[in-house]
Write a protein that holds these residues in place. Structure first.
Motif, PDB file in Angstrom:
ATOM      1  N   ARG A  46       0.818  -1.213   0.000  1.00  0.00           N
ATOM      2  CA  ARG A  46       0.000   0.000   0.000  1.00  0.00           C
ATOM      3  C   ARG A  46       0.853   1.267   0.000  1.00  0.00           C
ATOM      4  O   ARG A  46       0.468   2.286  -0.582  1.00  0.00           O
ATOM      5  N   TYR A  47       2.024   1.206   0.648  1.00  0.00           N
ATOM      6  CA  TYR A  47       2.837   2.397   0.846  1.00  0.00           C
ATOM      7  C   TYR A  47       4.197   2.255   0.176  1.00  0.00           C
ATOM      8  O   TYR A  47       4.762   1.160   0.114  1.00  0.00           O
ATOM      9  N   ASP A  48       4.744   3.366  -0.315  1.00  0.00           N
ATOM     10  CA  ASP A  48       6.124   3.345  -0.782  1.00  0.00           C
ATOM     11  C   ASP A  48       7.047   3.417   0.434  1.00  0.00           C
ATOM     12  O   ASP A  48       6.591   3.410   1.587  1.00  0.00           O
ATOM     13  N   ARG A  49       8.357   3.459   0.198  1.00  0.00           N
ATOM     14  CA  ARG A  49       9.316   3.340   1.296  1.00  0.00           C
ATOM     15  C   ARG A  49       9.155   4.449   2.324  1.00  0.00           C
ATOM     16  O   ARG A  49       9.103   4.202   3.531  1.00  0.00           O
ATOM     17  N   ALA A  50       9.061   5.682   1.861  1.00  0.00           N
ATOM     18  CA  ALA A  50       8.940   6.810   2.786  1.00  0.00           C
ATOM     19  C   ALA A  50       7.599   6.779   3.515  1.00  0.00           C
ATOM     20  O   ALA A  50       7.532   7.039   4.724  1.00  0.00           O
ATOM     21  N   GLN A  51       6.533   6.463   2.780  1.00  0.00           N
ATOM     22  CA  GLN A  51       5.206   6.397   3.398  1.00  0.00           C
ATOM     23  C   GLN A  51       5.133   5.294   4.447  1.00  0.00           C
ATOM     24  O   GLN A  51       4.484   5.458   5.487  1.00  0.00           O
ATOM     25  N   HIS A  69       4.733  -5.071   6.882  1.00  0.00           N
ATOM     26  CA  HIS A  69       4.485  -5.368   5.475  1.00  0.00           C
ATOM     27  C   HIS A  69       3.692  -6.651   5.280  1.00  0.00           C
ATOM     28  O   HIS A  69       3.225  -6.920   4.172  1.00  0.00           O
ATOM     29  N   PHE A  70       3.544  -7.458   6.324  1.00  0.00           N
ATOM     30  CA  PHE A  70       2.890  -8.748   6.167  1.00  0.00           C
ATOM     31  C   PHE A  70       1.366  -8.668   6.274  1.00  0.00           C
ATOM     32  O   PHE A  70       0.681  -9.602   5.857  1.00  0.00           O
ATOM     33  N   GLY A  71       0.831  -7.616   6.865  1.00  0.00           N
ATOM     34  CA  GLY A  71      -0.588  -7.554   7.168  1.00  0.00           C
ATOM     35  C   GLY A  71      -1.422  -6.846   6.124  1.00  0.00           C
ATOM     36  O   GLY A  71      -0.908  -6.188   5.215  1.00  0.00           O
ATOM     37  N   PRO A  72      -2.747  -6.936   6.240  1.00  0.00           N
ATOM     38  CA  PRO A  72      -3.646  -6.340   5.242  1.00  0.00           C
ATOM     39  C   PRO A  72      -3.649  -4.819   5.243  1.00  0.00           C
ATOM     40  O   PRO A  72      -3.921  -4.202   4.209  1.00  0.00           O
ATOM     41  N   GLU A  73      -3.341  -4.203   6.398  1.00  0.00           N
ATOM     42  CA  GLU A  73      -3.384  -2.741   6.457  1.00  0.00           C
ATOM     43  C   GLU A  73      -2.324  -2.096   5.573  1.00  0.00           C
ATOM     44  O   GLU A  73      -2.491  -0.955   5.139  1.00  0.00           O
ATOM     45  N   SER A  74      -1.245  -2.808   5.289  1.00  0.00           N
ATOM     46  CA  SER A  74      -0.158  -2.225   4.501  1.00  0.00           C
ATOM     47  C   SER A  74      -0.068  -2.827   3.103  1.00  0.00           C
ATOM     48  O   SER A  74       0.917  -2.619   2.399  1.00  0.00           O
ATOM     49  N   ASN A  75      -1.099  -3.572   2.701  1.00  0.00           N
ATOM     50  CA  ASN A  75      -1.091  -4.205   1.386  1.00  0.00           C
ATOM     51  C   ASN A  75      -2.422  -4.021   0.674  1.00  0.00           C
ATOM     52  O   ASN A  75      -3.440  -3.704   1.297  1.00  0.00           O
ATOM     53  N   LEU A  76      -2.391  -4.228  -0.626  1.00  0.00           N
ATOM     54  CA  LEU A  76      -3.582  -4.072  -1.461  1.00  0.00           C
ATOM     55  C   LEU A  76      -4.092  -5.451  -1.856  1.00  0.00           C
ATOM     56  O   LEU A  76      -4.032  -5.859  -3.015  1.00  0.00           O
ATOM     57  N   PHE A  77      -4.629  -6.195  -0.870  1.00  0.00           N
ATOM     58  CA  PHE A  77      -5.120  -7.536  -1.148  1.00  0.00           C
ATOM     59  C   PHE A  77      -6.231  -7.507  -2.207  1.00  0.00           C
ATOM     60  O   PHE A  77      -6.299  -8.372  -3.077  1.00  0.00           O
ATOM     61  N   GLY A  78      -7.098  -6.517  -2.112  1.00  0.00           N
ATOM     62  CA  GLY A  78      -8.210  -6.430  -3.060  1.00  0.00           C
ATOM     63  C   GLY A  78      -7.733  -6.231  -4.482  1.00  0.00           C
ATOM     64  O   GLY A  78      -8.236  -6.864  -5.418  1.00  0.00           O
ATOM     65  N   GLU A  79      -6.744  -5.357  -4.667  1.00  0.00           N
ATOM     66  CA  GLU A  79      -6.222  -5.099  -6.004  1.00  0.00           C
ATOM     67  C   GLU A  79      -5.501  -6.321  -6.563  1.00  0.00           C
ATOM     68  O   GLU A  79      -5.598  -6.615  -7.758  1.00  0.00           O
ATOM     69  N   PRO A 112      14.293   5.309  -6.344  1.00  0.00           N
ATOM     70  CA  PRO A 112      14.220   4.092  -5.523  1.00  0.00           C
ATOM     71  C   PRO A 112      13.240   4.280  -4.373  1.00  0.00           C
ATOM     72  O   PRO A 112      13.137   5.356  -3.780  1.00  0.00           O
ATOM     73  N   GLY A 113      12.516   3.193  -4.056  1.00  0.00           N
ATOM     74  CA  GLY A 113      11.572   3.245  -2.957  1.00  0.00           C
ATOM     75  C   GLY A 113      10.206   3.777  -3.331  1.00  0.00           C
ATOM     76  O   GLY A 113       9.376   4.006  -2.450  1.00  0.00           O
ATOM     77  N   THR A 114       9.961   3.976  -4.628  1.00  0.00           N
ATOM     78  CA  THR A 114       8.657   4.462  -5.085  1.00  0.00           C
ATOM     79  C   THR A 114       8.039   3.452  -6.060  1.00  0.00           C
ATOM     80  O   THR A 114       8.663   2.477  -6.449  1.00  0.00           O
ATOM     81  N   PHE A 115       6.792   3.740  -6.451  1.00  0.00           N
ATOM     82  CA  PHE A 115       6.103   2.903  -7.418  1.00  0.00           C
ATOM     83  C   PHE A 115       6.045   3.583  -8.772  1.00  0.00           C
ATOM     84  O   PHE A 115       5.955   4.816  -8.870  1.00  0.00           O
TER      85      PHE A 115
END
Length: 291
Positions: A46-51, A69-79, A112-115
């Protein structure tokens, strides 16, 4: 799951060795002429490195010391599920890239560290290949595992996984051992809830087990070599697996259970080639027959 648009998913936690497994898959794809679209699981953070640093700091301030990084709050499971669903339906979808380092920054034109921006998948392909943390997640209303046709787990025993992560983060990222220990502790609840359960969903697990002392991974000076390891390969459904052939082709291998074969660590590449090549070709052949 889809006959016309198959999906292969390789899943494992940070430091587990999924990147090396990806290289083996890419060798098979090149050798067999398989046109695969390769997806990096980091693209669905969900977040880039700085975020992410800001999000962790805010979580700590709020009393949440297990935001990771392992949990749903920091990832885009739906996407990620939507990508798998769309690709399985008609071979389309959208993705992006996470830029890890300066070399990738030069290639993608992003720091680096961005999408990179979201973009449509390239044209017709034989299959979609995913490698990352969450390729077989079933949680929080998402069933990513249900959309993949072949799911592979890469699962070192926990001390070896920690040793690999500590060495990688210290050498390539400049972290101290204390920094990595803090990250491991932060991730542990999400590791138990979202990483481990995936390995009951996978079709094949490759679990590397060291044969040397790894009792204290935080003081280990080097990663156990393949020759200092064995690999336990577990098949969820062993029907159709030619175990006598594998035993004859892989020197030093033996059966430990009716659905498990144990091999010397140095034979992992060979074992993966022998096991995975026919499964990949089977998926591609079914697709081409259907199309």
């Amino acid at each position: 799951m889809s006959i016309r648009h198959p999906i292969i998913s390789v899943t494992g936690s940070s430091g587990a060795g999924t990147t090396s497994v990806r290289q083996i898959f890419e060798q098979v794809f090149r050798r067999e002429g398989v046109n695969a679209i390769c997806i990096d699981g980091d693209a669905y953070h969900r977040y880039d490195r700085a975020q992410m640093k800001q999000a962790i700091a805010q979580a700590d301030k709020d009393g949440d010391h297990h935001f990771s990084h392992f949990g749903p709050e920091s990832n885009l499971f739906g996407e990620l599920q939507e990508l798998f669903r769309r690709y399985g339906d008609d071979g389309t979808g959208r993705t992006r890239h996470y830029v890890h380092d300066a070399a990738e920054a030069e290639h993608y034109g992003c720091p680096p560290g961005t999408f990179t921006p979201w973009e449509d998948l390239p044209g017709p392909s034989d299959l979609l290949f995913y490698e990352g943390l969450h390729g077989a997640v079933v949680a929080d209303g998402c069933d990513i595992a249900g959309h993949a046709d072949l799911k592979i787990g890469v699962v070192p025993v926990i001390n070896l996984e920690w040793i690999q992560k500590i060495h990688r983060d210290r050498t390539s990222r400049g972290y101290s051992t204390e920094d990595v220990m803090t990250t491991i502790l932060r991730r542990m609840p999400d590791y138990v809830r979202y990483i481990c359960p995936q390995f009951t969903q996978t079709d094949i697990n490759f679990q590397r087990v060291p044969t040397v002392d790894t009792s204290n991974p935080f003081i280990a000076r080097w990663i156990p070599t393949p020759d200092e390891s064995i690999v336990v390969i577990r098949f969820r459904n062993p029907r159709g697996i030619d175990f006598p052939y594998l035993l004859s082709m892989i020197a030093g291998s033996f059966m430990s259970r009716a659905n498990s074969i144990v091999i010397p660590g140095g034979k992992l590449d060979l074992a993966m080639q022998l096991i995975l090549t026919p499964l990949i070709l089977q998926l591609v052949d079914r697709k081409r027959r259907a199309g």
